[in-house]
Design an enzyme around this catalytic site. Sequence first.
Site, PDB file in Angstrom:
ATOM      1  CG  HIS A   1      -2.173  -0.928   0.709  1.00  0.00           C
ATOM      2  ND1 HIS A   1      -3.241  -0.462  -0.007  1.00  0.00           N
ATOM      3  CD2 HIS A   1      -2.331  -2.260   0.797  1.00  0.00           C
ATOM      4  CE1 HIS A   1      -4.026  -1.469  -0.304  1.00  0.00           C
ATOM      5  NE2 HIS A   1      -3.502  -2.575   0.174  1.00  0.00           N
TER       6      HIS A   1
ATOM      7  CD  GLU B   1      -9.943  -8.337  -3.921  1.00  0.00           C
ATOM      8  OE1 GLU B   1      -8.868  -7.741  -4.073  1.00  0.00           O
ATOM      9  OE2 GLU B   1     -10.813  -7.956  -3.133  1.00  0.00           O
TER      10      GLU B   1
ATOM     11  CG  ASP C   1      -5.668  -8.952  -2.550  1.00  0.00           C
ATOM     12  OD1 ASP C   1      -4.691  -9.326  -1.873  1.00  0.00           O
ATOM     13  OD2 ASP C   1      -6.373  -7.983  -2.219  1.00  0.00           O
TER      14      ASP C   1
ATOM     15  CB  CYS D   1      -9.444  -1.552 -10.132  1.00  0.00           C
ATOM     16  SG  CYS D   1      -9.942  -2.862  -9.025  1.00  0.00           S
TER      17      CYS D   1
HETATM   18  C1  PEP Z   1      -6.233  -5.563  -5.704  1.00  0.00           C
HETATM   19  O1  PEP Z   1      -6.221  -6.480  -4.881  1.00  0.00           O
HETATM   20  O2  PEP Z   1      -5.752  -5.671  -6.852  1.00  0.00           O
HETATM   21  C2  PEP Z   1      -6.806  -4.252  -5.366  1.00  0.00           C
HETATM   22  C3  PEP Z   1      -6.981  -3.328  -6.286  1.00  0.00           C
HETATM   23  O3  PEP Z   1      -7.158  -4.029  -4.083  1.00  0.00           O
HETATM   24  P1  PEP Z   1      -6.122  -3.745  -2.881  1.00  0.00           P
HETATM   25  O4  PEP Z   1      -4.782  -3.472  -3.513  1.00  0.00           O
HETATM   26  O5  PEP Z   1      -6.664  -2.589  -2.149  1.00  0.00           O
HETATM   27  O6  PEP Z   1      -6.162  -5.011  -2.101  1.00  0.00           O
HETATM   28 MG    MG Z   2      -7.429  -6.460  -3.089  1.00  0.00          MG
END
Ligand code: PEP
Ligand code: MG
Length: 537
Positions: A185, A426, A450, A497
């Site tokens: 993150h 995911e 994920d 995404c």
């Molecule tokens: C993902 O898992 O690709 C996603 C966009 O969500 P996050 O990165 O917030 O888990």
């Molecule tokens: Mg995710």
Amino acid sequence: MKQGQGLPVFPGVAIGPAVVYRKSERIQPVSCGNPEIEQKKFDDARETARQQLQNLYDKAVAELGEEKGAIIEVQMLMLDDLDYLEAVAASISDGAAAATAALDCGEEFAQVFAALDDEYMKARSADIRDLSQRIYDILCGNTGFQLPEGSFLLVAEDLAPSETIQLPRERILAFITRQGSSSSHTAILARTLNIPSLVQSDIALDDAENCTVLAVDGFTGKWYADPDEQTMAMLKAKQAEAAADRAALEAYRGKESITKSGKKVLLCANIGCPEDAEAAVAADAEGVGLMRSEFLYLGRDTLPTEDELFEAYKKVAQIMGDRPVVIRTLDIGADKQVSYMGLEHEENPALGLRGLRICLTREEIFRPQLRAIYRASAFGNLSIMFPMVASVWELKKAKALCAEIQQELIREGVPAKEVPIGVMVETPAAAVLAHELAKEAAFFSVGTNDLTQYTLAVDRQNAKLGEFYDPYHPALMALLAHIAKSANEAGIWAGICGELGADPKLTETFVKMGYTELSMAPGRILGTRKLVCESEV
Ligand code: PEP
Ligand code: MG
């Protein structure tokens, strides 16, 4: 000059003073052996907590009004709860350390409250946990962030989402962390903020602390502490070149994202908070493809209220106007933890109670969020997306709750529009079952961060597994193709995404597969539009 290497997660060059963030060392709570001294420590910490809460109360009342202050007032009253104080005193006289007694007794009381039928009393369990955690933190010296004025490069061992949320974003020139991965993150935030950043760097925190100027080259992954004249000139030249490249991309502002053969792709932004929606508009995003709602829940002491959530979603809806906005419901768990929800420690949190699983088992958390989204639906073009879906029944159950909430609001006379409900694909299960889920979903958006982690069984947070975390793995490409095909056959749209959505090497592949939406950090949009427009597909 000292120099070293890291893994770059966003290009660009940053030069400035360094600020080192060190997590406060968690002192293991050990009793000094004298219950009287431990009791005195607890009493002092209770007074410090009272002072902290009083300050928070004053701030909340001044900024948000009396009603918001009441949440903090409840905790101040709990500080004098005789049952709690007696339980702590008994535990200390039995030999427990003050901090352990505060936390454990808080947890016991929280569980008693959580089991009560009364909704109001149930909700107080979070307050008790929060309060006892506060006393625990005071006793263990956990003080959080203390940052100076002005812009700086932030250097840290690693940064948790709950820590990054407290940062003054506009003042950060770059992140350099010793841990982390390209889909962690911190990396995602760096891309959202358009700042060059390194993870897995070999910088010593002491070296960063002792230098006057720190520089990061996000193209090569190099860092320099007190760069010499020649290096500084090279970095400045790169900085100018990057600015020129950005200026050249301006030619694509306001253009449609359409391939040479006429395939239209919606290029959207990933955002974490309402302010990011302004950055999305400034970056010429055609919508928001992922609003990570959990950032509204991080870096605070209590659950956001329905009204607070409503205001945040309404602001995003209004900023984006007619453009579509996909709001992902709360995705807490795994690396995004909040203490006030009282989630139990898990051996394997990435496979634990996270995402939609929390929402389906803790309706008191989910309901206010859904009510807030439906209330905000009247102000823009909102969709809802559920994270971590693995089974069709989960989607059906969550959709049923949405329908119930929409009706409830309409009965209350509150305008609540029809909101398209989609699935964040995911988990491998959701990918394999895409054709089944497509019968129930209005759209798919693939969370490749994920999906890569779960398909390859490789922890996305573990810096040591970098070479195994392969988002180009054929298994992943097969799943991505299957998801798009299932969506196309069912007549629903599919987007991406996860971080892969902005990967220039895959833009054309995704369009060929049948994806019609790509959502990414705002700073990536114009560059991706150039690729789409130049594509023959
Ligand atoms: C993902 O898992 O690709 C996603 C966009 O969500 P996050 O990165 O917030 O888990
Ligand atoms: Mg995710």
